[in-house]
Each structure stands twice: as structure tokens, then as C-alpha cells.
Design an enzyme around this catalytic site. Structure first.
Site, PDB file in Angstrom:
ATOM      1  N   CYS B  93       0.849  -1.204  -0.078  1.00  0.00           N
ATOM      2  CA  CYS B  93       0.067  -0.110   0.085  1.00  0.00           C
ATOM      3  C   CYS B  93       0.930   1.283  -0.026  1.00  0.00           C
ATOM      4  O   CYS B  93       1.997   1.419   0.555  1.00  0.00           O
ATOM      5  CB  CYS B  93      -1.016  -0.156   1.162  1.00  0.00           C
ATOM      6  SG  CYS B  93      -2.050   1.290   1.117  1.00  0.00           S
ATOM      7  N   ASP B  95       0.465   3.709   1.751  1.00  0.00           N
ATOM      8  CA  ASP B  95       0.302   4.266   3.145  1.00  0.00           C
ATOM      9  C   ASP B  95       1.810   4.660   3.449  1.00  0.00           C
ATOM     10  O   ASP B  95       2.527   3.938   3.333  1.00  0.00           O
ATOM     11  CB  ASP B  95      -0.132   3.365   4.143  1.00  0.00           C
ATOM     12  CG  ASP B  95      -0.842   4.119   5.277  1.00  0.00           C
ATOM     13  OD1 ASP B  95       0.315   4.620   6.156  1.00  0.00           O
ATOM     14  OD2 ASP B  95      -1.900   3.863   5.664  1.00  0.00           O
ATOM     15  N   ARG B  97       2.997   5.038   6.408  1.00  0.00           N
ATOM     16  CA  ARG B  97       3.440   4.217   7.758  1.00  0.00           C
ATOM     17  C   ARG B  97       4.131   3.034   7.285  1.00  0.00           C
ATOM     18  O   ARG B  97       4.337   2.311   8.207  1.00  0.00           O
ATOM     19  CB  ARG B  97       2.176   4.169   8.735  1.00  0.00           C
ATOM     20  CG  ARG B  97       1.678   5.833   8.960  1.00  0.00           C
ATOM     21  CD  ARG B  97       0.376   5.812   9.687  1.00  0.00           C
ATOM     22  NE  ARG B  97      -0.657   5.265   8.693  1.00  0.00           N
ATOM     23  CZ  ARG B  97      -2.084   5.096   9.116  1.00  0.00           C
ATOM     24  NH1 ARG B  97      -2.383   5.531  10.153  1.00  0.00           N
ATOM     25  NH2 ARG B  97      -2.777   4.784   8.164  1.00  0.00           N
ATOM     26  N   HIS B 149      -2.480  -4.024   5.021  1.00  0.00           N
ATOM     27  CA  HIS B 149      -1.857  -3.528   6.462  1.00  0.00           C
ATOM     28  C   HIS B 149      -3.113  -3.155   7.293  1.00  0.00           C
ATOM     29  O   HIS B 149      -4.199  -3.013   6.651  1.00  0.00           O
ATOM     30  CB  HIS B 149      -0.828  -2.529   6.323  1.00  0.00           C
ATOM     31  CG  HIS B 149      -1.407  -1.251   5.957  1.00  0.00           C
ATOM     32  ND1 HIS B 149      -1.901  -0.222   6.667  1.00  0.00           N
ATOM     33  CD2 HIS B 149      -1.634  -0.781   4.384  1.00  0.00           C
ATOM     34  CE1 HIS B 149      -2.418   0.868   5.746  1.00  0.00           C
ATOM     35  NE2 HIS B 149      -2.162   0.447   4.647  1.00  0.00           N
ATOM     36  N   CYS B 152      -6.023   0.458   7.293  1.00  0.00           N
ATOM     37  CA  CYS B 152      -5.805   0.955   5.767  1.00  0.00           C
ATOM     38  C   CYS B 152      -6.852   1.913   5.321  1.00  0.00           C
ATOM     39  O   CYS B 152      -8.199   1.352   5.337  1.00  0.00           O
ATOM     40  CB  CYS B 152      -5.937  -0.277   4.801  1.00  0.00           C
ATOM     41  SG  CYS B 152      -5.367   0.256   3.160  1.00  0.00           S
TER      42      CYS B 152
END
Lengths: 255, 249
Positions: B93, B95, B97, B149, B152
Site C-alpha cells: 500500500c 500508506d 506508515r 496492512h 488501511c
């Protein structure tokens, strides 16, 4: 038996083996010959226990290695700061959208120290964009509308495989051929300039830089970007190149 | 009697003149390397104070980082110019993080990475298919990891799909359809983390199946090239990767 027949090392390893050997349960009915055959299995005569060599461990595959290292990484992070991961679970607030290449040598997180949740990342072959690609447009839309990102950086790099693919576009087929087509068209448009460069590295880098400029122009032409800029929100588009030979990012100043 | 200070001085001089300073080649993980690598926090602290914009700070960070690596081994980066030979392809992803290169503790050159919203792959998306084709045909990578994850945003969007329009709505449609198909089971869980985790796992399984059924993967396997597709979930709250054991091989 002469006690000096075995070295200290041999004696200690034999002792170790004896005490580490699985215990034999003595049941009624075990004959001496049966016990002997069991002992032979425990201490097979053809293996020489002459030194304390550890049992060879099969090498881990990369996925297994990652799972193992990840556990240690998480443990070390928690030891240094027990609430490190809890803090991550709050809503993400990155400020940069990184559009870079999938190349394994261009690790965006490591180059930018972004394990603090700073960089929202899109990585694909040749850090390429097109106005018809839902995948990258969805990332840009999410970054700009939901995350309210202030900087978009498009990062090309030297020694890029996608540029090599563009150079030999006619031999490609399948999805990668469709994907590389815009870069191949860019190469054809600038062929004399690029081919005139002395080394292959420079030709690859020149096309990579032109590709970054192409993507910056595409982003600037998207409706969502125009709308955001018009509404007065801060949004900066940057074009960078990562030189694999010395690990440095350079601003191409093509904003 | 020799004082400790003068003893240490002698040791320091001896070290300098003996060439023990010679930097070892850094090909190990940062944690395994006997020399101290600057951590991201240390580099942040070194960045010269001034009125930098965020991107200028990133460029400063990168300069210090690359000099740190070069100080160990002047050829550290030249080793990469011969081409890439990654051992794994990561489809994860976007993302911020889920910093895949950091949380996997790998070196540059080990993981070929594709990151998009909610780590999705579809048969009409040439972006992710081009990544997979390059992986299988050119790089001959044998392990592909699909990593979802927890927490999400893309999965949350799929559970609320009516709110979205434009490219995002089109992109998350397959995940929204997956949610509809499993709605009863997912809505029975408590809202928030549990539902996100459950749909995230189903999405990873969905993508593993899609990738396993691609023509290019079947052709590679028929030609004797192993292609193993793993499904993982990264738990943001603990930093640990969970192997969902849905490997397609």
C-alpha cells in the site's frame, strides 16, 4: 583408555552429545541387541564428532529472512520507544507524495528517512504517469483530496530499466509494451539529442530526466491539481533525479 | 603509575597510525554493521537550521545519508550500477506508515516495489501488470509478496464506496464488491479495527488469487520457473508482519 587420546575439545563435545542425546526409555522386553541398535541410531558410527561444529542451517529465502528481521526490527523499535507503533495508528498525515520507480535500488523510505509516516508513495515501472491510468490517478486523488498533501515529487533515476525498455521498444509485447509506450514516444521525439550523447549512462539519464519533465507536465494538467491550486491551497510539484552512482537526489528545477 | 588518560591517548594514537580506521565494506544490514550508521533521527538533528521547505529538508537529509554511506565504502553506490537483482517483489500500500524498505530491514537492491492504494491488482490495470511482467520475465524474481496492512485508508474507503467519485471510486470498486459479497460476515465484527483487518485479509487473498491466475505466471511455471505468491498483513500497531499462509505456488 588413555585420557589424552581425545583432546579437550573432543571430550567436551562428546560429553555434550551424551548429555544432549535423547533419553532412552528402558521398558521390559528391550534386549541388549535392541538397545545397541538404538544407540547406533543416536551415535551413528559414520559421523565423526570430532569438533564442535554446529549443525548446518539451511539459508533462509528472502521472504523468510524478511519475516525474521522484521520481528527484530519491531522489537528494537519498541525497546527504544514503547509507544512508537501505537502513535502510527493515528490517521496518517504525510506531507509529500513520492512518485518513483519500482527499482529495488531506489528505496524511497530509506533515502528520505520517511519511516515517520512522512512520504505517501506511488512506485511503478519508470515512475510513469498517464491521464488514463486509474492506478496512479487514484493515488494522486487520495493524496490531494483526502490527505491534503503539499508537495508532489516525481523522482526518476539513472540506470533505469524502463528507459532501457524504451530504447528497445519494438521488441516488447504484453502489458509492459503498453506501459512503456509514452516513454518510447518521448525517446523517438528526442532521438537525435539523446543518441548524440557520448555514453550509454548519459543517454539513459537524459531520457529519465525528460520523462520526469513529462510527468510533471501531466500532473500540472490534471483537473484535480488545477482545482486545488485555484482554491488557494498550497501544492508544489517537483521533479528530481536520483543518481544511483552516488546515492544523491538532485532537484531538476522543472516545477 | 600510568594514568588512564595517558593510556587512552596512546591507544588513540596507536589506532590512528595502525590503520584500524579503515572502513569495512558495508554489505550487511545496518544493525549488523560494526560501524555506527547514522540513524534517521541523528541525520535529522544534523540538518543545518534555516528556513527550509519540507522538500529542501528531504534533499538535505539525503545528502547527509549518502555521505554517511560513502564514508564507510567509497564504492558503496557503485556496486549498484551493474543492474538490479532483487530477491522479492513487494506489492504493498502507498500508506506513508508502511515503509516497506525500512520495516523489512533490507538493503537497497533487494526488493522490487510496487505501491498503490490498498495493494490492489486487476487484470485490466497495465500499471501493476507491467510491474509483474518485468518481475517475472526480466528480473526472474521467484517470490512475490502481496502485503496489506491494518488501519488501511483504502479498505475504509471500500466500505464507504458511495462517498467517493472519480479515479478512486473506480480503483476501489473490486474491493467494494468484495465487501458487499462478505458484508454479513464483516459487519458482524466490531466497527473500526476488526472490520478493516477482516476486509484487508480478504483483499490480500483476492489479489494473491488474481496474480496466481495471470497468464504470465502460468506460462512461467509451465516453463519451469517457480513463482511463489505470498500474502502478508503488516500490523501497524505492533510493527510485525503476519504471514497469512495463503501462498500460491
Amino acid at each position: 583408555m588413555n585420557s589424552r587420546a581425545f583432546s579437550t575439545l573432543q571430550r567436551s563435545s562428546i560429553t555434550k552429545l551424551i548429555f544432549q542425546a535423547k533419553p532412552i526409555r528402558i521398558h521390559r522386553g528391550y534386549t541388549a541387541s535392541l538397545l545397541n541398535s538404538i544407540r547406533k541410531q543416536q551415535f551413528p558410527p559414520n559421523i565423526k564428532y570430532v569438533h564442535n561444529s554446529p549443525k548446518p542451517v539451511p539459508a533462509l529465502s528472502l521472504p523468510e529472512q524478511i519475516l525474521k528481521y522484521n520481528k527484530e526490527w519491531a522489537k528494537n523499535k519498541t525497546k527504544a520507544d514503547s509507544s512508537y507503533f501505537e502513535n502510527m495508528t493515528a490517521v496518517q498525515t504525510p506531507e509529500i507524495l513520492w512518485i518513483g520507480c519500482s527499482d529495488s535500488r531506489v528505496c524511497s523510505d530509506v533515502l528520505t528517512g520517511s519511516n515517520f509516516g512522512r512520504v505517501f508513495t506511488l512506485r511503478n515501472v519508470g515512475n510513469s504517469l498517464s491521464t488514463t491510468d486509474t492506478n496512479s490517478l487514484a493515488v494522486i486523488q487520495f493524496a490531494v483530496e483526502t490527505l491534503k498533501i503539499k508537495h508532489i515529487v516525481i523522482v526518476g533515476h539513472t540506470f533505469c530499466g524502463a528507459m532501457e525498455a524504451a530504447f528497445k521498444y519494438n521488441s516488447l509485447n504484453g502489458p509492459i509494451s503498453d506501459w512503456i509506450k509514452p516513454i518510447a514516444d518521448l525517446y523517438n521525439k528526442n532521438k537525435p539529442t539523446i543518441d548524440a550523447l557520448p555514453t550509454h549512462k548519459q543517454q539513459n539519464q537524459a531520457l529519465s530526466e525528460l520523462n520526469v519533465k513529462r510527468n510533471v507536465d501531466i500532473i500540472n494538467s490534471l483537473d484535480i491539481i488545477k482545482k486545488t491550486k485555484k482554491s488557494g491551497k498550497e501544492l508544489n510539484i517537483h521533479g528530481w533525479i536520483y543518481d544511483i552512482e552516488n546515492g544523491s537526489l538532485q532537484d531538476l528545477k522543472v516545477s | 603509575m600510568v594514568s588512564i588518560k595517558s593510556f587512552l591517548n596512546v591507544v588513540a594514537i596507536a589506532t590512528i597510525f595502525s590503520g584500524v580506521n579503515a572502513a569495512p565494506k558495508c554489505v550487511k544490514r545496518v544493525v549488523d554493521c560494526p560501524r555506527h550508521h547514522l540513524t534517521p533521527q541523528e541525520i535529522q538533528a544534523i540538518i543545518p537550521a534555516g528556513n527550509h521547505t519540507l522538500t529542501e529538508m528531504v534533499l538535505e537529509y539525503n545528502k547527509i545519508w549518502s555521505n554517511d554511506n560513502l564514508s564507510f565504502d567509497p564504492n558503496y553506490f557503485k556496486n549498484f550500477t551493474g543492474g538490479q537483482h532483487p530477491g522479492l517483489t513487494w506489492i504493498g500500500c502507498s500508506d506513508s506508515r508502511v515503509a516497506s524498505d525500512t520495516l523489512s530491514e533490507t538493503l537497497p537492491g533487494q526488493i522490487f516495489t510496487h505501491r498503490n492504494i490498498a495493494n490492489s491488482v486487476s487484470e485490466d490495470d497495465i500499471n501493476s501488470l507491467a510491474v509483474l511482467q518485468y518481475t517475472i520475465e526480466d528480473l526472474k524474481v521467484q517470490d512475490i509478496v502481496i502485503s496489506g496492512h491494518t488501519y488501511c485508508g483504502g479498505i475504509n474507503a471500500a466500505m464507504d464506496a458511495a462517498e467517493f467519485h472519480g479515479p478512486i471510486a473506480k480503483w476501489i470498486k473490486p474491493i467494494a464488491d468484495l465487501y458487499e459479497a462478505n458484508r454479513a460476515q464483516i459487519d458482524a465484527l466490531s466497527p473500526g479495527y476488526e472490520r478493516n483487518y477482516a476486509l484487508g485479509k480478504l483483499n490480500v487473498k483476492r489479489v494473491v488469487d488474481i496474480v496466481g491466475n495471470l497468464e504470465m505466471v502460468k506460462k512461467a511455471r509451465e516453463g519451469g520457473q517457480p513463482v511463489r505468491i505470498h500474502g502478508w498483513m503488516y500490523h501497524m500497531e505492533t510493527g510485525l508482519i503476519e504471514d497469512l499462509k495463503v501462498t500460491n505456488e
